[in-house]
Design a protein around this motif. Structure first.
Motif, PDB file in Angstrom:
ATOM      1  N   VAL A  16       3.508   3.814 132.678  1.00 33.82           N
ATOM      2  CA  VAL A  16       4.503   3.844 131.600  1.00 33.82           C
ATOM      3  C   VAL A  16       4.837   2.416 131.171  1.00 33.82           C
ATOM      4  O   VAL A  16       4.896   2.110 129.974  1.00 33.82           O
ATOM      5  N   ALA A  17       5.051   1.530 132.127  1.00 36.66           N
ATOM      6  CA  ALA A  17       5.358   0.131 131.812  1.00 36.66           C
ATOM      7  C   ALA A  17       4.216  -0.525 131.050  1.00 36.66           C
ATOM      8  O   ALA A  17       4.450  -1.268 130.072  1.00 36.66           O
ATOM      9  N   ASN A  18       2.973  -0.261 131.456  1.00 33.32           N
ATOM     10  CA  ASN A  18       1.819  -0.815 130.743  1.00 33.32           C
ATOM     11  C   ASN A  18       1.754  -0.293 129.313  1.00 33.32           C
ATOM     12  O   ASN A  18       1.455  -1.050 128.385  1.00 33.32           O
ATOM     13  N   ALA A  19       2.027   0.991 129.138  1.00 35.05           N
ATOM     14  CA  ALA A  19       2.013   1.576 127.794  1.00 35.05           C
ATOM     15  C   ALA A  19       3.090   0.935 126.921  1.00 35.05           C
ATOM     16  O   ALA A  19       2.854   0.632 125.745  1.00 35.05           O
ATOM     17  N   ARG A  20       4.262   0.733 127.479  1.00 31.85           N
ATOM     18  CA  ARG A  20       5.355   0.095 126.731  1.00 31.85           C
ATOM     19  C   ARG A  20       5.007  -1.356 126.383  1.00 31.85           C
ATOM     20  O   ARG A  20       5.317  -1.821 125.294  1.00 31.85           O
ATOM     21  N   ALA A  21       4.364  -2.062 127.325  1.00 33.75           N
ATOM     22  CA  ALA A  21       3.977  -3.450 127.068  1.00 33.75           C
ATOM     23  C   ALA A  21       2.900  -3.529 125.982  1.00 33.75           C
ATOM     24  O   ALA A  21       2.927  -4.432 125.140  1.00 33.75           O
ATOM     25  N   ASP A  22       1.952  -2.578 125.991  1.00 31.01           N
ATOM     26  CA  ASP A  22       0.874  -2.562 125.003  1.00 31.01           C
ATOM     27  C   ASP A  22       1.391  -2.271 123.596  1.00 31.01           C
ATOM     28  O   ASP A  22       0.893  -2.831 122.624  1.00 31.01           O
ATOM     29  N   ASP A  23       2.371  -1.364 123.500  1.00 31.08           N
ATOM     30  CA  ASP A  23       2.882  -0.958 122.190  1.00 31.08           C
ATOM     31  C   ASP A  23       4.307  -0.431 122.366  1.00 31.08           C
ATOM     32  O   ASP A  23       4.514   0.773 122.565  1.00 31.08           O
ATOM     33  N   PRO A  24       5.306  -1.319 122.306  1.00 28.68           N
ATOM     34  CA  PRO A  24       6.691  -0.928 122.585  1.00 28.68           C
ATOM     35  C   PRO A  24       7.259   0.148 121.654  1.00 28.68           C
ATOM     36  O   PRO A  24       8.209   0.829 122.019  1.00 28.68           O
ATOM     37  N   ASP A  25       6.684   0.303 120.465  1.00 28.34           N
ATOM     38  CA  ASP A  25       7.219   1.267 119.504  1.00 28.34           C
ATOM     39  C   ASP A  25       6.593   2.649 119.606  1.00 28.34           C
ATOM     40  O   ASP A  25       7.057   3.584 118.953  1.00 28.34           O
ATOM     41  N   ARG A  26       5.542   2.783 120.387  1.00 34.26           N
ATOM     42  CA  ARG A  26       4.854   4.070 120.502  1.00 34.26           C
ATOM     43  C   ARG A  26       5.583   4.948 121.522  1.00 34.26           C
ATOM     44  O   ARG A  26       5.877   4.529 122.633  1.00 34.26           O
ATOM     45  N   PRO A  27       5.884   6.201 121.173  1.00 31.05           N
ATOM     46  CA  PRO A  27       6.491   7.120 122.144  1.00 31.05           C
ATOM     47  C   PRO A  27       5.517   7.391 123.297  1.00 31.05           C
ATOM     48  O   PRO A  27       4.310   7.499 123.090  1.00 31.05           O
ATOM     49  N   VAL A  28       6.058   7.496 124.500  1.00 31.01           N
ATOM     50  CA  VAL A  28       5.270   7.793 125.697  1.00 31.01           C
ATOM     51  C   VAL A  28       5.768   9.118 126.255  1.00 31.01           C
ATOM     52  O   VAL A  28       6.937   9.257 126.600  1.00 31.01           O
ATOM     53  N   LEU A  29       4.859  10.091 126.310  1.00 30.46           N
ATOM     54  CA  LEU A  29       5.174  11.406 126.855  1.00 30.46           C
ATOM     55  C   LEU A  29       4.448  11.582 128.179  1.00 30.46           C
ATOM     56  O   LEU A  29       3.276  11.220 128.305  1.00 30.46           O
ATOM     57  N   LEU A  30       5.135  12.147 129.167  1.00 30.54           N
ATOM     58  CA  LEU A  30       4.504  12.480 130.441  1.00 30.54           C
ATOM     59  C   LEU A  30       4.225  13.973 130.463  1.00 30.54           C
ATOM     60  O   LEU A  30       5.102  14.774 130.148  1.00 30.54           O
ATOM     61  N   LEU A  31       2.996  14.323 130.822  1.00 26.52           N
ATOM     62  CA  LEU A  31       2.609  15.716 130.998  1.00 26.52           C
ATOM     63  C   LEU A  31       2.145  15.847 132.443  1.00 26.52           C
ATOM     64  O   LEU A  31       1.155  15.234 132.832  1.00 26.52           O
ATOM     65  N   GLY A  32       2.884  16.599 133.240  1.00 30.93           N
ATOM     66  CA  GLY A  32       2.536  16.765 134.638  1.00 30.93           C
ATOM     67  C   GLY A  32       2.064  18.172 134.925  1.00 30.93           C
ATOM     68  O   GLY A  32       2.691  19.147 134.530  1.00 30.93           O
ATOM     69  N   HIS A  33       0.932  18.263 135.617  1.00 25.13           N
ATOM     70  CA  HIS A  33       0.355  19.554 135.992  1.00 25.13           C
ATOM     71  C   HIS A  33       0.579  19.789 137.485  1.00 25.13           C
ATOM     72  O   HIS A  33       0.133  18.992 138.311  1.00 25.13           O
ATOM     73  N   SER A  34       1.289  20.848 137.842  1.00 22.30           N
ATOM     74  CA  SER A  34       1.526  21.239 139.223  1.00 22.30           C
ATOM     75  C   SER A  34       2.193  20.092 139.985  1.00 22.30           C
ATOM     76  O   SER A  34       3.290  19.674 139.629  1.00 22.30           O
ATOM     77  N   LEU A  35       1.551  19.557 141.027  1.00 24.92           N
ATOM     78  CA  LEU A  35       2.133  18.426 141.750  1.00 24.92           C
ATOM     79  C   LEU A  35       2.410  17.267 140.794  1.00 24.92           C
ATOM     80  O   LEU A  35       3.415  16.565 140.933  1.00 24.92           O
ATOM     81  N   GLY A  36       1.558  17.084 139.806  1.00 24.22           N
ATOM     82  CA  GLY A  36       1.785  16.036 138.804  1.00 24.22           C
ATOM     83  C   GLY A  36       3.089  16.252 138.050  1.00 24.22           C
ATOM     84  O   GLY A  36       3.742  15.293 137.640  1.00 24.22           O
ATOM     85  N   GLY A  37       3.498  17.518 137.875  1.00 24.71           N
ATOM     86  CA  GLY A  37       4.783  17.815 137.250  1.00 24.71           C
ATOM     87  C   GLY A  37       5.933  17.393 138.141  1.00 24.71           C
ATOM     88  O   GLY A  37       6.948  16.868 137.670  1.00 24.71           O
ATOM     89  N   GLN A  38       5.790  17.610 139.447  1.00 23.34           N
ATOM     90  CA  GLN A  38       6.818  17.158 140.384  1.00 23.34           C
ATOM     91  C   GLN A  38       6.920  15.640 140.363  1.00 23.34           C
ATOM     92  O   GLN A  38       8.020  15.077 140.334  1.00 23.34           O
ATOM     93  N   LEU A  39       5.774  14.969 140.375  1.00 25.31           N
ATOM     94  CA  LEU A  39       5.766  13.507 140.371  1.00 25.31           C
ATOM     95  C   LEU A  39       6.316  12.953 139.063  1.00 25.31           C
ATOM     96  O   LEU A  39       7.078  11.973 139.065  1.00 25.31           O
ATOM     97  N   ALA A  40       5.953  13.563 137.935  1.00 27.46           N
ATOM     98  CA  ALA A  40       6.460  13.098 136.640  1.00 27.46           C
ATOM     99  C   ALA A  40       7.968  13.298 136.550  1.00 27.46           C
ATOM    100  O   ALA A  40       8.686  12.425 136.047  1.00 27.46           O
ATOM    101  N   ALA A  41       8.468  14.424 137.050  1.00 27.77           N
ATOM    102  CA  ALA A  41       9.922  14.646 137.063  1.00 27.77           C
ATOM    103  C   ALA A  41      10.596  13.627 137.979  1.00 27.77           C
ATOM    104  O   ALA A  41      11.658  13.081 137.636  1.00 27.77           O
ATOM    105  N   GLY A  42       9.985  13.336 139.119  1.00 23.56           N
ATOM    106  CA  GLY A  42      10.514  12.312 140.013  1.00 23.56           C
ATOM    107  C   GLY A  42      10.565  10.962 139.333  1.00 23.56           C
ATOM    108  O   GLY A  42      11.529  10.197 139.490  1.00 23.56           O
ATOM    109  N   HIS A  43       9.538  10.659 138.550  1.00 26.58           N
ATOM    110  CA  HIS A  43       9.529   9.410 137.784  1.00 26.58           C
ATOM    111  C   HIS A  43      10.696   9.376 136.805  1.00 26.58           C
ATOM    112  O   HIS A  43      11.425   8.387 136.717  1.00 26.58           O
TER     113      HIS A  43
END
Length: 179
Positions: free
Chosen positions: A86-113
């Motif tokens: 997420v930080a790298n995406a913001r540094a590359d393009d601060p104006d671009r929206p960043v969406l997290l899509l988590g699948h199963s365990l990835g959803g738990q990790l994204a929510a934790g983030h």
């Protein structure tokens, strides 16, 4: 994001936020699934004018070492990996929206983030459930035994969760946190 009909009459999210910028979708993979599995999903986002990237999953990427007695990690480590992306995406393009899509365990990790780090602009989970033995639809003694006996015992003996166990080869700390 606003919905718009396409030529088929189906509704899809519009290809840009209110400022006209298409988002970047960062995909957090499921347990025991490497990023390569999500190639077709990334391609579909790109075909619709969105940028997407499947994040790497520790221990399940081609050419990278799997979990083992000497290689361990936790939920916190995986959440740190998402935070870095997420930080790298913001540094590359601060104006671009960043969406997290988590699948199963990835959803738990994204929510934790989202709860513990600088959040993205949106979160979508797909099958991001916690398999608690009292509330999970496929619950029962087998799920309770896996979480309270099988995972702790196997990770204590081997230093990681070996195949053919669910999620294997899984890192000792993460599998214990998960169970």
């Amino acid at each position: 994001m606003p919905l718009r009909p396409d030529d088929s009459g189906e509704s899809h999210a519009a290809n840009a936020d209110a400022g006209g910028r298409p988002p970047l979708v960062l995909i957090a993979p499921a347990m025991a699934i490497g990023s390569r599995y999500y190639g077709p999903l990334v391609a579909e986002f790109v075909a619709r004018g969105w940028e997407a990237k499947a994040l790497t999953r520790r221990g399940f990427e081609t050419g990278r070492p799997p979990a083992g007695r000497g290689l361990d990690w936790s939920y916190g480590d995986e959440i740190d990996d998402i935070a870095m992306e997420v930080a790298n995406a913001r540094a590359d393009d601060p104006d671009r929206p960043v969406l997290l899509l988590g699948h199963s365990l990835g959803g738990q990790l994204a929510a934790g983030h989202e709860l513990t780090r600088s959040p993205g602009d949106g979160l979508v989970t797909v099958g991001g459930a916690l398999p608690h033995h009292r509330t999970y639809p496929l619950s029962g003694p087998h799920l309770l035994a896996m979480g309270t006996v099988i995972v702790p015992v196997l990770t204590a003996i081997f230093g990681y969760l070996p195949k053919p166990a669910f999620g294997a080869p899984g890192a000792r700390t993460m599998m214990r946190e998960w169970s």
